[in-house]
Structure formats: C-alpha cells, structure tokens
Design a protein around this motif. Structure first.
Motif, PDB file in Angstrom:
ATOM      1  N   SER A 242      17.608  11.071 -19.140  1.00  0.00           N
ATOM      2  CA  SER A 242      18.223  12.169 -19.890  1.00  0.00           C
ATOM      3  C   SER A 242      18.898  11.588 -21.133  1.00  0.00           C
ATOM      4  O   SER A 242      19.036  10.370 -21.271  1.00  0.00           O
ATOM      5  N   ILE A 243      19.354  12.483 -22.018  1.00  0.00           N
ATOM      6  CA  ILE A 243      20.129  12.014 -23.176  1.00  0.00           C
ATOM      7  C   ILE A 243      21.376  11.280 -22.689  1.00  0.00           C
ATOM      8  O   ILE A 243      21.738  10.221 -23.221  1.00  0.00           O
TER       9      ILE A 243
ATOM     10  N   ASP B 179      10.010  16.450 -26.994  1.00  0.00           N
ATOM     11  CA  ASP B 179      11.233  17.044 -27.547  1.00  0.00           C
ATOM     12  C   ASP B 179      12.472  16.291 -27.072  1.00  0.00           C
ATOM     13  O   ASP B 179      13.414  16.058 -27.847  1.00  0.00           O
ATOM     14  N   LEU B 180      12.464  15.888 -25.805  1.00  0.00           N
ATOM     15  CA  LEU B 180      13.599  15.136 -25.271  1.00  0.00           C
ATOM     16  C   LEU B 180      13.646  13.739 -25.887  1.00  0.00           C
ATOM     17  O   LEU B 180      14.732  13.228 -26.220  1.00  0.00           O
TER      18      LEU B 180
ATOM     19  N   TRP C 186      12.730  12.918 -28.828  1.00  0.00           N
ATOM     20  CA  TRP C 186      13.269  13.102 -30.173  1.00  0.00           C
ATOM     21  C   TRP C 186      14.796  13.249 -30.122  1.00  0.00           C
ATOM     22  O   TRP C 186      15.523  12.633 -30.925  1.00  0.00           O
ATOM     23  N   ASP C 187      15.284  14.047 -29.179  1.00  0.00           N
ATOM     24  CA  ASP C 187      16.732  14.255 -29.049  1.00  0.00           C
ATOM     25  C   ASP C 187      17.442  12.948 -28.685  1.00  0.00           C
ATOM     26  O   ASP C 187      18.536  12.658 -29.201  1.00  0.00           O
TER      27      ASP C 187
ATOM     28  N   GLU D 117      17.597  10.723 -31.863  1.00  0.00           N
ATOM     29  CA  GLU D 117      18.577  11.180 -32.845  1.00  0.00           C
ATOM     30  C   GLU D 117      20.009  10.925 -32.371  1.00  0.00           C
ATOM     31  O   GLU D 117      20.853  10.465 -33.137  1.00  0.00           O
ATOM     32  N   ALA D 118      20.284  11.212 -31.099  1.00  0.00           N
ATOM     33  CA  ALA D 118      21.631  11.007 -30.564  1.00  0.00           C
ATOM     34  C   ALA D 118      21.984   9.525 -30.541  1.00  0.00           C
ATOM     35  O   ALA D 118      23.109   9.127 -30.883  1.00  0.00           O
TER      36      ALA D 118
END
Length: 386
Positions: free
Chosen positions: A179-180, A222-223, A225-226, A229-230
C-alpha cells in the motif's frame, strides 16, 4: 571511427567495475549474474583471476587514472577484508587512483559484521551500498530476502560505527500487496537511518527469474503511480534531491561512479559477467563483456573476455542519450560531441520531433528530458534509434 571535427578525440573519465558473483541465496526477482555460494568461496583464486583480467585490459587505460571503483554482485561483502585488500593493492599497482577516488562496496544486511566493515573502511573503501529493499517482514519474505527489518537498521548503525559517513540504502517499491502506507513506512524508516543516498526503484519482472515464471500479484498501475508521487514528495521534503530516475541524494552526495555511467564515461569491467564501455584515442567506442559462469571465468584455459562490439556512428546517439536522459537535469548539449566525437547537429531532426511531443526540453544549451519525457523515457528514446 568517430572523430570530432577539427580536433582529436578527448578520452572521458575512467572508472572500474568489479563483479563478485556469489550470494548466500539467489533472490526470486534478481536477474543479475549471481550464484548461490557454497560452504567456502574461492577468494584467492578469484582475486588472482580478477588481477589477470585487469592485466588483459590495461591497453584500454591510455594513461588515465581511476575516478571510482564499484564492487557489485552478487554480494561482495561475502569476501574477506584480506581478499579485497589484496585486490585493491593489485589494482592500484596497475592503474593510478585519483586523489579523491570513490570506492563503493555493495553489502547485504545479513552479511554485516562490524569488525569486518571497519577493516573494509581501513582499506580505503569509503562508500557502502546496502541492499535493504524493505523493512517489513512480510515484504522481505515475499522477496526471498534472508534478513529482517531489525538487521537492516543494525546494518546502518554498524556502517556508521565502522567509519562510513557516506552510504546508500537500496529500497524497492511496488512490492506484492504493498500500500502507499507500506511504501512510505519503508522510506521513513530508511531516512531515519541517515543515509547520504537512497536508491528507490520499482520492482519489475525480469526474464530468467523465478518471478518471471511465477509472478506475484503486484499493485495496480494507479496505485504504483500514487506510491511514486507520495514517495518522491517525501524524499524531496527530507532533503533528498532526485538526480536520476531512481536515485536520490543529499547535497554533494550523488554517486560519482554511477554519474560516470550516466554521462557516458568509460569504465573497465572485471569479473564474471562484467561489462565495460571503452573509448580509444582515435574515437572508437566499444562495449565488452566477460565470461559469465564463475567456473568458466576461473578456468585458466578459457579467455576472460566473452565478446565485444564496436559501436557505429549511427548507434552512438541512442547509446549516449539512453544514459544521459536518465539524469533529472540532463547534461550540457556540448557533452554529446565530447563523448561521441560526432557533431551535435546529428541530433537536430530527432531533437525537434521530441521537443514537439514535449518529451525533451527546448533548450539549445542542454539535453534534458521533460517531466513527461522522464516518465516515458522509452518513448523519448525511440526518436534517437538508428
């Protein structure tokens, strides 16, 4: 030949890559030339072979000094300080070291012994690259790593205690079920160890690996990418500037050995499966590679070099840009002629196309990928294919 117009070819800086191909255990994602170590390692025989290999390559030095040395693998920290000391002494007797030479050793947390690493520092090895990948037990188990998160933290502590004030931590993201929050936990834990440099890159499925034939379930695009970025925002906030696609450093601590690769410098490569990029005073540029299997590399009846390839003038733009466009700030445009011997005008048509697609910044003085060009580097490089 690739001769610059109006003068002689200027040889680029020279580095040395030394490959030590043994690991405690082969990781399922690894496509490097690494092999599970037996109960004993042929340290002395391998050092003898490395020095003989270097002897065979001395004709490519052309009077230059070594600006950096990188011990890669495999797990070079499996070798004793005595063996690495004999090797470094032998290298320095053959090729002059720059006064401020950077010497990096790759190490894994499971191979850390503080006394051993103090001895490495005493040899003149002044930078470590520690393969952590993650600090979380489930992620490490999924990656087939042999250390745990606490060992990774102790490794950083021991590196400092042994006198290393310059070290890199290797981390992966895009791990199975990550996860992020998981990814940011790993980054925050790494930053808390005070490394001067972080390599943070996405797990990819490579051919000829266990993960290629038995792929784990990875996060959706999509995850991914997130996460990216984070993570990049956190690294910037904590003072780690992104200077290459997956490399982040404190001010003045970019890896000089890797910068030499990315600016199309020369490097000798010794050891099983090692690659090299070598220029001659006439302007010819060649890539070479060494015998891959350790048993063949150690066989005195077989040559060290397995092959070579002379780069043609048509190939050089792509070869050059494949490296320099990885750098966040690119390079001065004049470096193209300096490193390849070709006129900068040779890039004109492809540059205009890439600029029109907003993949390359429209700056006549520099060659720099745009933000979009860095994200879609393969698309950008397509413009420069021969």
């Amino acid at each position: 030949m690739n001769m610059p117009s109006g003068g002689s070819f200027q040889l680029p800086p020279l580095a040395l890559y030394i490959h030590i191909p043994w690991c405690v255990r082969k990781c399922p994602y690894c496509d490097f030339n690494s092999h599970a170590a037996g109960p004993t390692l042929p340290e002395q025989e391998y050092v003898d072979a490395l020095l003989a290999d270097l002897d065979a390559d001395l004709g490519h030095v052309h009077g230059r000094e070594l600006t950096s040395i990188f011990f890669g693998g495999g797990t070079p920290s499996l070798f004793s300080a005595n063996a690495l000391g004999r090797l470094l002494d032998g290298v320095e007797r053959r090729v002059r070291f720059a006064r401020n030479i950077e010497i990096t050793l790759e190490a894994n947390p499971g191979t850390f012994e503080q006394a051993k690493f103090r001895d490495y520092r005493g040899l003149g090895i002044n930078r470590l690259s520690i393969g952590v990948q993650s600090f979380q037990e489930a992620k490490l188990k999924a990656l087939g790593r042999i250390h745990d998160g606490n060992e990774a933290i102790r490794a950083a502590d021991m590196a400092r205690a042994a006198g290393f004030d310059n070290f890199n931590l290797d981390l992966m993201h895009g791990l199975p079920e990550q996860s992020i929050e998981d990814a940011l936990f790993d980054l925050r834990t790494a930053i808390a160890q005070g490394p001067t440099h972080l390599s943070w890159y996405q797990l990819t499925m490579e051919p000829n690996t266990v993960f290629w034939s038995q792929p784990p379930v990875l996060p959706e695009d999509d995850l991914l990418w997130d996460i990216q970025e984070a993570g990049q925002a956190l690294l910037a906030e904590q003072g780690y500037a992104q200077y290459e696609v997956s490399a982040y450093a404190q001010t003045g601590k970019a890896a000089r050995h890797n910068l030499n690769y990315w600016t199309f410098g020369d490097f000798l490569g010794i050891g099983a499966g090692a690659h090299a990029k070598l220029s001659s005073p006439s302007g010819q540029i060649m890539r070479t590679w060494k015998t891959r299997l350790p048993k063949d590399y150690l066989d005195a009846s077989k040559p060290f070099q397995a092959g070579d390839r002379l780069l043609t003038a048509d190939e050089l733009p792509f070869e050059f840009l494949m490296n320099v466009l990885r750098l966040s700030e690119g390079v001065p445009a004049a470096l193209f002629s300096e490193r390849t011997g070709l006129p900068l005008a040779q890039l004109d048509g492809a540059r205009r196309e890439a600029e029109a697609r907003k993949l390359l910044l429209a700056d006549p003085q520099r060659l720099t990928a745009s933000r979009e060009g860095q994200l879609f580097l393969n698309d950008l490089l397509q413009h420069f294919l021969p």
